[in-house]
Design a protein around this motif. Structure first.
Motif, PDB file in Angstrom:
ATOM      1  N   MET A  58     103.396  35.882  58.310  1.00  0.00           N
ATOM      2  CA  MET A  58     103.103  36.593  57.067  1.00  0.00           C
ATOM      3  C   MET A  58     104.173  36.331  56.018  1.00  0.00           C
ATOM      4  O   MET A  58     103.856  36.163  54.836  1.00  0.00           O
ATOM      5  N   TYR A  59     105.428  36.272  56.435  1.00  0.00           N
ATOM      6  CA  TYR A  59     106.498  36.004  55.473  1.00  0.00           C
ATOM      7  C   TYR A  59     106.310  34.636  54.816  1.00  0.00           C
ATOM      8  O   TYR A  59     106.431  34.498  53.592  1.00  0.00           O
ATOM      9  N   THR A  60     105.992  33.621  55.623  1.00  0.00           N
ATOM     10  CA  THR A  60     105.754  32.286  55.066  1.00  0.00           C
ATOM     11  C   THR A  60     104.638  32.331  54.025  1.00  0.00           C
ATOM     12  O   THR A  60     104.760  31.766  52.930  1.00  0.00           O
ATOM     13  N   ALA A  61     103.542  33.013  54.387  1.00  0.00           N
ATOM     14  CA  ALA A  61     102.384  33.072  53.500  1.00  0.00           C
ATOM     15  C   ALA A  61     102.683  33.876  52.233  1.00  0.00           C
ATOM     16  O   ALA A  61     102.297  33.480  51.121  1.00  0.00           O
ATOM     17  N   VAL A  62     103.387  34.998  52.375  1.00  0.00           N
ATOM     18  CA  VAL A  62     103.683  35.848  51.220  1.00  0.00           C
ATOM     19  C   VAL A  62     104.680  35.160  50.289  1.00  0.00           C
ATOM     20  O   VAL A  62     104.549  35.239  49.058  1.00  0.00           O
ATOM     21  N   TRP A 290      98.818  14.654  43.973  1.00  0.00           N
ATOM     22  CA  TRP A 290      99.878  14.118  44.829  1.00  0.00           C
ATOM     23  C   TRP A 290     100.972  13.494  43.990  1.00  0.00           C
ATOM     24  O   TRP A 290     100.674  12.865  42.971  1.00  0.00           O
ATOM     25  N   PRO A 291     102.255  13.625  44.380  1.00  0.00           N
ATOM     26  CA  PRO A 291     102.732  14.238  45.627  1.00  0.00           C
ATOM     27  C   PRO A 291     102.793  15.763  45.550  1.00  0.00           C
ATOM     28  O   PRO A 291     102.811  16.330  44.458  1.00  0.00           O
ATOM     29  N   ALA A 292     102.832  16.401  46.703  1.00  0.00           N
ATOM     30  CA  ALA A 292     102.946  17.850  46.754  1.00  0.00           C
ATOM     31  C   ALA A 292     104.252  18.283  46.091  1.00  0.00           C
ATOM     32  O   ALA A 292     105.291  17.635  46.255  1.00  0.00           O
ATOM     33  N   ASP A 293     104.192  19.380  45.346  1.00  0.00           N
ATOM     34  CA  ASP A 293     105.397  19.887  44.680  1.00  0.00           C
ATOM     35  C   ASP A 293     106.304  20.645  45.633  1.00  0.00           C
ATOM     36  O   ASP A 293     107.530  20.593  45.500  1.00  0.00           O
ATOM     37  N   CYS A 294     105.713  21.361  46.591  1.00  0.00           N
ATOM     38  CA  CYS A 294     106.535  22.183  47.465  1.00  0.00           C
ATOM     39  C   CYS A 294     105.810  22.480  48.771  1.00  0.00           C
ATOM     40  O   CYS A 294     104.711  23.039  48.759  1.00  0.00           O
ATOM     41  N   HIS A 295     106.413  22.088  49.894  1.00  0.00           N
ATOM     42  CA  HIS A 295     105.960  22.513  51.223  1.00  0.00           C
ATOM     43  C   HIS A 295     106.874  23.647  51.676  1.00  0.00           C
ATOM     44  O   HIS A 295     108.091  23.460  51.795  1.00  0.00           O
ATOM     45  N   VAL A 296     106.316  24.818  51.930  1.00  0.00           N
ATOM     46  CA  VAL A 296     107.092  25.940  52.459  1.00  0.00           C
ATOM     47  C   VAL A 296     106.975  25.918  53.979  1.00  0.00           C
ATOM     48  O   VAL A 296     105.858  25.945  54.518  1.00  0.00           O
ATOM     49  N   VAL A 297     108.108  25.868  54.685  1.00  0.00           N
ATOM     50  CA  VAL A 297     108.092  25.746  56.149  1.00  0.00           C
ATOM     51  C   VAL A 297     109.195  26.607  56.755  1.00  0.00           C
ATOM     52  O   VAL A 297     110.184  26.932  56.098  1.00  0.00           O
ATOM     53  N   GLY A 298     109.021  26.968  58.021  1.00  0.00           N
ATOM     54  CA  GLY A 298     110.081  27.622  58.775  1.00  0.00           C
ATOM     55  C   GLY A 298     111.046  26.584  59.325  1.00  0.00           C
ATOM     56  O   GLY A 298     110.690  25.408  59.505  1.00  0.00           O
ATOM     57  N   LYS A 299     112.266  27.004  59.624  1.00  0.00           N
ATOM     58  CA  LYS A 299     113.295  26.051  60.033  1.00  0.00           C
ATOM     59  C   LYS A 299     112.990  25.389  61.373  1.00  0.00           C
ATOM     60  O   LYS A 299     113.513  24.308  61.664  1.00  0.00           O
ATOM     61  N   HIS A 327     112.700  28.101  55.234  1.00  0.00           N
ATOM     62  CA  HIS A 327     113.215  29.463  55.377  1.00  0.00           C
ATOM     63  C   HIS A 327     113.591  29.731  56.827  1.00  0.00           C
ATOM     64  O   HIS A 327     113.143  29.060  57.752  1.00  0.00           O
ATOM     65  N   SER A 328     114.412  30.735  57.010  1.00  0.00           N
ATOM     66  CA  SER A 328     114.896  31.096  58.338  1.00  0.00           C
ATOM     67  C   SER A 328     113.909  32.013  59.039  1.00  0.00           C
ATOM     68  O   SER A 328     112.815  32.270  58.541  1.00  0.00           O
ATOM     69  N   HIS A 329     114.302  32.528  60.197  1.00  0.00           N
ATOM     70  CA  HIS A 329     113.403  33.319  61.033  1.00  0.00           C
ATOM     71  C   HIS A 329     113.657  34.814  60.882  1.00  0.00           C
ATOM     72  O   HIS A 329     114.649  35.240  60.286  1.00  0.00           O
ATOM     73  N   TRP A 330     112.758  35.599  61.461  1.00  0.00           N
ATOM     74  CA  TRP A 330     112.912  37.040  61.511  1.00  0.00           C
ATOM     75  C   TRP A 330     113.294  37.457  62.916  1.00  0.00           C
ATOM     76  O   TRP A 330     112.607  37.134  63.881  1.00  0.00           O
ATOM     77  N   MET A 331     114.408  38.162  63.003  1.00  0.00           N
ATOM     78  CA  MET A 331     114.801  38.816  64.239  1.00  0.00           C
ATOM     79  C   MET A 331     114.240  40.245  64.215  1.00  0.00           C
ATOM     80  O   MET A 331     113.875  40.755  63.159  1.00  0.00           O
ATOM     81  N   VAL A 332     114.193  40.872  65.363  1.00  0.00           N
ATOM     82  CA  VAL A 332     113.755  42.269  65.435  1.00  0.00           C
ATOM     83  C   VAL A 332     114.855  43.054  66.135  1.00  0.00           C
ATOM     84  O   VAL A 332     115.131  42.826  67.315  1.00  0.00           O
ATOM     85  N   ASN A 333     115.495  43.949  65.394  1.00  0.00           N
ATOM     86  CA  ASN A 333     116.650  44.679  65.924  1.00  0.00           C
ATOM     87  C   ASN A 333     117.663  43.717  66.548  1.00  0.00           C
ATOM     88  O   ASN A 333     118.164  43.934  67.650  1.00  0.00           O
ATOM     89  N   ASN A 334     117.899  42.624  65.792  1.00  0.00           N
ATOM     90  CA  ASN A 334     118.895  41.603  66.164  1.00  0.00           C
ATOM     91  C   ASN A 334     118.509  40.797  67.399  1.00  0.00           C
ATOM     92  O   ASN A 334     119.361  40.140  67.994  1.00  0.00           O
TER      93      ASN A 334
END
Length: 560
Positions: A58-62, A290-299, A327-334
Motif C-alpha cells: 500500500m505504501y508503494t501504491a500510495v 517512453w522512456p518512463a519518467d519514474c519507476h517506484v520500487v522497494g529496495k 524506498h525502504s521497508h516497513w518494520m512493525v514494532n522494530n
C-alpha cells in the motif's frame, strides 16, 4: 488588489517566481486536450500474487499515487501504471499446493490488489496482468529483438537460485546455516530465503557486456534517493551473464520462449516488460510514453530495476528509465513483517479503523524513502489525532462554526484592520503562507512527500496559534470589531484553503471536503489559485462568499 493571469507563463516558472492568480484566475490551456500537455509516465512495480496485500504494497501504491496526483495538479498528462506479476515457480508451487488452477489462483489475489487500490483511492490509469495477451505479445516481440541483436545465446547455467525471490545468486550472496530442524541449508544473505543449486541448459543474456553503459546511465543521477546508488555501482562492477529462461520440465507457469517450447521465459524478464506493454508496445504510438519518467520500487527489487531492466532496454536499442525511485521497508514494532511471526499489517483492517485518507496520510508522513519505517498502531493514532483531528479538523470546525460565523460566509479581508491589530506573528503567518506553495512544490517535485507534509503541518500549527492568540470568540459581540473579526476568520480560512489544495495528492477526499466547506469555487481549488503577487494584503480573494454545506466531522478523534 492585484491579480495576475498566467497567460504564456508555465506553472513551474510561476511557482518559482512566486506569481499569483488569486482573485479571478483563468488559464488559456484550461481546455487544452491532455495529449498536448507535457507527459509523465510513472509506475509501481507489478505486485507478486503469492500473498494478500500488506502495508508495504500500500505504501508503494500510495506514494506513486501522490506523485501522480501532484503531476496532474501541474496540468501534466499522466500515465500511472500498476498491476500484478502472475508467473513463476513460486506461483506454480502455491497453486499446486492449494490444488487450484494457476490462473484462477492469480485472479483471486489480483482482485485483492484491485480492491485495496479502490479502497485507498489509488487513481491508476492502467492495471496490467502478466497473464494478459497484450503482455505476452510484447514479451515475445522484445525477446525476438534481443535474440536478433545477438544478446541471447543458448548455454548452461549452474549456480544458486532462490524460488522465493525468483532470483539467481552468486556464491558471495549465499551463506550456510541451520534451519529450525537443525538441518544445514543455504540461504540468501539479503532476504534470508532458502536457495537451491540449479544446473540446466537454458538461454543466457549477455549482461556482462553492459558495464560501461550502465555506469554512464547511473552517472545521470537516476537512482533516488542517493543512499541507494553505491549498492547499484557495486553490482555493476561484478556483472555476469544472466540466465533468462527455465526448462519447461521445471517451470510450466510462464510465457514460452518464442520458437522453443522446451523453455519458459525467466519471470523477471517477463515482469519487467510490463512497463513497455502498458504503453501499447510494440503497436504504434507506444513511443510517446517512453522512456518512463519514474519507476517506484522497494529496495528489495532495486537490482532487477537498476541493473537487469536498463540492460535489457539498452540491448533492444531503447532508452532506459529516467529515474528509479527506491524506498525502504516497513518494520512493525522494530521487527520485520513476517507471516510466521504473525505481525503482517492488513491495510484493509487499518483503513476501516483510521479511514483511507487517514491511513494514506500516516504512511506518507511517516514513510521516509531513504530509511525503514516503523509501524505502530499507537503511533498512527497519536499522529492522526494531533495533526488531522486537532490541528486541521478542529480549526476548520471553529472558524466555520455558527457560534463565530452565524452568517456562514467566507468573509473578506480588511487590510487596515489587519495593519492595526495584527501582531508580528500574524504578519509572519501571511509571509509564510505566501511562500508555502513554492516550498511544498519543491519538496513534492523532489518526491519528498513527507517534507511537504511537514511544511503544511507547521503552517497549520501557526494558524492555530494566530487564531488562539486573537480570541475571535471575544470579538463577536463588539460591532466595532467586526472587520477585525472577519479578517481573523479570513486569514484562518485562507490558510486552510491553501493547505487544503496542497493536501490534495495525499488526502484527496478530505481535501475536497475542506475546500467544499470553505465554499471554494472550482478555480480556487487549483495549484495556480494559491500563488500570490507581492504580499497577501494586496492580493486577497476579495469577495465575501457563502460557505459550503457542513459534511460532518472531518476527522473523528481516535482511541488508542
Amino acid at each position: 488588489m492585484k491579480c495576475l493571469c498566467l497567460s504564456g507563463i508555465s506553472l513551474n516558472n510561476a511557482i518559482k517566481r512566486g506569481l499569483s492568480t488569486s482573485c479571478i484566475w483563468r488559464k488559456n490551456n484550461d481546455s487544452e486536450p491532455p495529449e498536448n500537455r507535457e507527459k509523465f509516465f510513472i509506475t509501481t512495480p507489478i505486485f507478486y500474487v503469492n500473498a494478500a496485500p500488506h502495508i508495504g504494497h500500500m505504501y508503494t501504491a500510495v506514494l506513486t499515487d501522490a506523485i501522480s496526483r501532484w503531476k496532474q495538479m501541474k496540468r501534466m498528462n499522466v500515465k500511472f501504471a500498476t498491476g500484478t506479476d502472475e508467473h513463476g515457480m513460486k506461483i506454480q508451487k502455491a497453486a499446486a499446493a492449494m490444488r487450484r488452477n494457476p490462473l484462477d489462483y492469480c485472479t483471486d489475489i489480483s482482485n485483492n490488489f484491485k480492491e485495496m487500490f479502490s479502497t485507498s483511492n489509488i487513481s491508476y490509469t492502467d492495471f496490467i496482468r502478466t497473464t494478459e495477451e497484450r503482455h505476452k505479445a510484447a514479451v515475445h516481440h522484445f525477446w525476438k529483438i534481443l535474440f536478433n541483436n545477438g544478446h541471447i545465446y543458448k548455454g548452461h547455467y549452474e549456480g544458486w537460485y532462490s524460488v522465493s525471490d525468483e532470483a539467481f545468486l552468486s556464491n558471495d550472496a549465499v551463506e550456510e546455516t541451520r534451519d529450525r530442524h537443525g538441518k544445514y541449508v543455504h540461504i540468501s544473505k539479503e532476504s534470508g530465503h532458502v536457495v537451491e543449486w540449479m544446473k540446466e541448459e537454458n538461454y543466457m543474456f549477455r549482461l556482462s557486456c553492459f558495464t560501461d553503459q550502465l555506469r554512464s546511465w547511473v552517472d545521470k543521477n537516476v537512482i533516488r534517493p542517493k543512499v541507494f546508488e553505491p549498492a547499484v555501482r557495486s553490482w555493476i562492477t561484478s556483472l555476469q551473464d544472466l540466465s533468462i529462461s527455465r526448462e519447461v520440465s521445471r517451470l510450466q507457469w510462464g510465457i514460452p520462449v518464442p520458437g522453443d517450447n522446451s523453455q519458459t521465459i525467466y519471470v523477471w524478464l517477463d515482469a519487467l516488460l510490463n512497463y513497455l506493454s502498458v504503453t501499447g508496445y510494440p503497436n504504434s504510438g507506444w513511443e510517446t510514453w517512453w522512456p518512463a519518467d519514474c519507476h517506484v520500487v522497494g529496495k528489495d527489487i532495486l537490482k532487477f530495476h537498476a541493473i537487469y531492466w536498463p540492460a535489457f532496454l539498452m540491448a533492444a536499442g531503447l532508452e532506459p528509465p529516467k529515474m528509479i525511485l527506491c524506498h525502504s521497508h516497513w518494520m512493525v514494532n522494530n521487527k520485520k513483517m513476517s507471516k510466521s511471526i504473525g505481525n503482517v499489517v492488513d491495510p484493509f483492517d487499518r483503513m476501516k479503523k483510521y479511514s483511507a485518507d487517514g491511513f494514506r496520510y500516516f504512511l506518507l508522513k511517516e514513510g521516509v524513502p531513504h530509511s525503514d519505517g516503523n509501524y505502530n498502531d499507537n503511533k498512527v493514532v497519536e499522529m492522526l489525532n494531533a495533526e488531522l483531528c486537532n490541528t486541521l479538523g478542529n480549526l476548520l470546525s471553529r472558524c466555520t462554526g455558527k457560534a463565530l460565523n452565524p452568517q456562514q460566509v467566507f468573509p473578506s479581508f480588511d487590510p487596515e484592520a489587519f495593519e492595526d491589530c495584527a501582531t508580528e506573528e500574524g504578519r509572519n503567518l501571511l509571509k509564510n503562507l505566501k511562500d508555502l506553495p513554492s516550498v511544498v512544490h519543491d519538496h513534492y517535485d523532489d518526491y519528498h512527500i513527507y517534507k511537504g507534509l511537514e511544511a503544511i503541518v507547521s503552517q497549520l500549527h501557526s494558524t492555530n496559534a494566530f487564531f488562539q492568540h486573537h480570541k475571535p470568540w471575544e470579538l463577536k459581540t463588539d460591532k466595532s470589531k467586526q472587520k477585525w473579526l472577519d479578517t481573523i476568520l479570513h486569514v484562518t480560512m485562507e490558510n486552510l484553503r491553501v493547505c487544503g489544495v496542497l493536501l490534495k495528492p495525499v488526502i484527496p477526499d478530505s481535501s475536497e471536503k475542506i475546500l467544499s466547506k470553505l465554499g471554494a469555487r472550482d478555480y480556487e481549488r487549483t495549484l495556480e489559485s494559491i500563488m500570490y503577487v507581492d504580499d497577501l494584503q494586496s492580493s486577497r480573494i476579495c469577495d465575501e462568499r457563502p460557505l459550503g454545506v457542513d459534511s460532518g466531522l472531518l476527522f473523528p478523534r481516535l482511541k488508542k
